[in-house]
Motif scaffolding. Structure first.
Motif, short mmCIF file in Angstrom:
data_model
loop_
_atom_site.label_atom_id
_atom_site.label_comp_id
_atom_site.label_asym_id
_atom_site.label_seq_id
_atom_site.Cartn_x
_atom_site.Cartn_y
_atom_site.Cartn_z
N ILE A 256 0.80 -1.23 0.00
CA ILE A 256 0.00 0.00 0.00
C ILE A 256 0.83 1.27 0.00
O ILE A 256 0.33 2.32 -0.40
N TRP A 257 2.08 1.20 0.43
CA TRP A 257 2.88 2.42 0.54
C TRP A 257 3.54 2.76 -0.79
O TRP A 257 4.21 1.95 -1.40
N ALA A 258 3.36 4.04 -1.22
CA ALA A 258 4.06 4.50 -2.42
C ALA A 258 5.56 4.56 -2.16
O ALA A 258 6.36 4.26 -3.04
N ASP A 259 5.93 4.95 -0.95
CA ASP A 259 7.34 4.93 -0.56
C ASP A 259 7.68 3.52 -0.10
O ASP A 259 7.36 3.11 1.02
N LYS A 260 8.32 2.76 -0.96
CA LYS A 260 8.57 1.34 -0.69
C LYS A 260 9.53 1.14 0.48
O LYS A 260 9.48 0.11 1.16
N THR A 261 10.40 2.12 0.71
CA THR A 261 11.32 2.00 1.85
C THR A 261 10.55 2.01 3.15
O THR A 261 10.81 1.21 4.06
N VAL A 262 9.57 2.92 3.27
CA VAL A 262 8.74 2.98 4.46
C VAL A 262 7.89 1.72 4.58
O VAL A 262 7.79 1.11 5.65
N GLY A 263 7.28 1.30 3.47
CA GLY A 263 6.45 0.10 3.50
C GLY A 263 7.22 -1.13 3.93
O GLY A 263 6.73 -1.94 4.73
N ARG A 264 8.44 -1.28 3.43
CA ARG A 264 9.27 -2.42 3.80
C ARG A 264 9.65 -2.37 5.28
O ARG A 264 9.63 -3.39 5.97
N ARG A 265 9.95 -1.17 5.77
CA ARG A 265 10.33 -1.02 7.18
C ARG A 265 9.16 -1.40 8.09
O ARG A 265 9.34 -2.11 9.09
N TYR A 266 7.95 -0.96 7.76
CA TYR A 266 6.77 -1.30 8.56
C TYR A 266 6.49 -2.80 8.50
O TYR A 266 6.14 -3.43 9.51
N TYR A 267 6.61 -3.37 7.32
CA TYR A 267 6.34 -4.80 7.14
C TYR A 267 7.33 -5.64 7.93
O TYR A 267 6.95 -6.62 8.60
N GLU A 268 8.59 -5.27 7.88
CA GLU A 268 9.61 -6.02 8.62
C GLU A 268 9.40 -5.90 10.12
O GLU A 268 9.67 -6.85 10.88
N ASP A 269 8.90 -4.76 10.58
CA ASP A 269 8.58 -4.62 12.00
C ASP A 269 7.41 -5.53 12.36
O ASP A 269 7.41 -6.15 13.44
N ASP A 270 6.41 -5.64 11.47
CA ASP A 270 5.30 -6.58 11.71
C ASP A 270 5.82 -8.01 11.84
O ASP A 270 5.40 -8.76 12.74
N LEU A 271 6.70 -8.41 10.94
CA LEU A 271 7.25 -9.77 10.99
C LEU A 271 7.97 -10.01 12.31
O LEU A 271 7.87 -11.10 12.89
N ARG A 272 8.71 -8.98 12.77
CA ARG A 272 9.43 -9.13 14.04
C ARG A 272 8.47 -9.31 15.21
O ARG A 272 8.70 -10.14 16.10
N ILE A 273 7.35 -8.56 15.20
CA ILE A 273 6.36 -8.69 16.28
C ILE A 273 5.73 -10.08 16.25
O ILE A 273 5.55 -10.71 17.30
N ILE A 274 5.39 -10.56 15.07
CA ILE A 274 4.81 -11.91 14.93
C ILE A 274 5.78 -12.97 15.45
O ILE A 274 5.39 -13.93 16.11
N GLU A 275 7.06 -12.78 15.16
CA GLU A 275 8.07 -13.78 15.54
C GLU A 275 8.41 -13.73 17.02
O GLU A 275 8.55 -14.77 17.68
N THR A 276 8.53 -12.53 17.59
CA THR A 276 9.01 -12.39 18.97
C THR A 276 7.91 -12.17 19.99
O THR A 276 8.12 -12.38 21.19
N GLY A 277 6.73 -11.70 19.53
CA GLY A 277 5.68 -11.38 20.49
C GLY A 277 5.92 -10.09 21.24
O GLY A 277 5.27 -9.81 22.25
#
Length: 286
Positions: free
Chosen positions: A58-79
């Motif tokens: 959804i993010w036009a700025d792919k750098t921001v979108g990737r950073r948010y997505y990677e943070d989501d993955l970290r939360i899913i993995e670590t709780g």
């Protein structure tokens, strides 16, 4: 524990939509499943068009979108949740949003991520303005002594060395203040500051230490380059002088060769050389 009684689903939705923050929920695939209206409009337009999509999509700025997505993955993995403030450029000045995310569990099973996005622009702008005022000389617009003291306590990586310091002290400011008034003394300081701003390299830092004393810090420089800058400043002061205000200053410089060198010691060396230059100037005027 969240409790409620006597409220319909539509009423609960209204509560969420009226909350003083944007709310969203993502599933374990990091896809949006529930979003408040404002959150949806900011990210993906009307009709909840971000539903079923990740931030990368959804993010036009792919750098921001990737950073948010990677943070989501970290939360899913670590709780473990996250919290930070992001800056977004805007025509009338940057906007700032506090982003808070936590994992959601139901009966011990991870369901996804809940998040809040709060507009903290007003608070952040005030904070930045207070910081600017605390580190900026109000007359000249240069940094002040407080800023330098903070910088001198920092550890700089080796690739920023050698660091050259020039200490500059205006000649005859007291005489100008006493004879012509502080208006002309301030004008002298303003013109000195303007010439410093124009002459120094882009990555150099200039500050007014107080009274008639200034300091310039140059990164990745040599003794020859710092000496050349001091000579350049003296020439600029001479050319910028006129019948209204004469610009003149004593200068001294020193070099911190590597990360083991103390910037406080380097400053004292430059300061001593400045006073020696001032003494020579007084001798020449006799």
């Amino acid at each position: 524990m969240l409790n409620g009684e006597g409220f319909s689903f539509d009423q609960m939705v209204a509560f969420i939509e009226s909350a003083p923050a944007n709310i969203f929920f993502k599933d374990t695939s990091c896809c949006y499943r529930v979003v408040s209206e404002v959150c949806s409009l900011i990210n993906g337009g009307r009709d909840s068009s971000i539903i079923g999509k990740t931030d990368v999509e959804i993010w036009a700025d792919k750098t921001v979108g990737r950073r948010y997505y990677e943070d989501d993955l970290r939360i899913i993995e670590t709780g473990e949740g996250s919290e930070w403030i992001d800056e977004f450029p805007a025509p009338d000045g940057s906007l700032y949003f506090l982003i808070q995310k936590n994992p959601v569990y139901c009966d011990g099973k991870l369901m996804g991520i809940v998040g809040l996005v709060s507009d903290v622009t007003k608070q952040k702008r005030l904070e930045l303005e207070l910081e600017r005022l605390s580190t900026t000389d109000q007359l000249t617009g240069l940094y002040n002594r407080n800023f330098l003291e903070l910088k001198f306590e920092e550890s700089y990586p080796q690739d920023r060395y050698p660091i050259g310091l020039i200490v500059l002290d205006c000649n005859n400011l007291k005489i100008i203040n006493d004879v012509r008034g502080h208006k002309y003394g301030d004008l002298m300081l303003l013109r000195i500051a303007a010439e410093i701003k124009e002459a120094i390299p882009d990555d150099a830092v200039a500050a007014r230490l107080g009274g008639d004393e200034f300091l310039i810090a140059c990164l990745r420089t040599s003794e020859e380059e710092v000496s050349g800058l001091a000579a350049k400043l003296k020439k600029r002061f001479e050319l910028a002088s006129d019948d209204e205000v004469s610009l003149d200053a004593a200068m001294g410089f020193a070099i911190a060769g590597d990360a083991d060198a103390s910037l406080h010691t380097t400053f004292r060396e430059a300061d001593e050389r400045m006073y020696a230059d001032k003494a020579r100037s007084h001798e020449r005027q006799r």
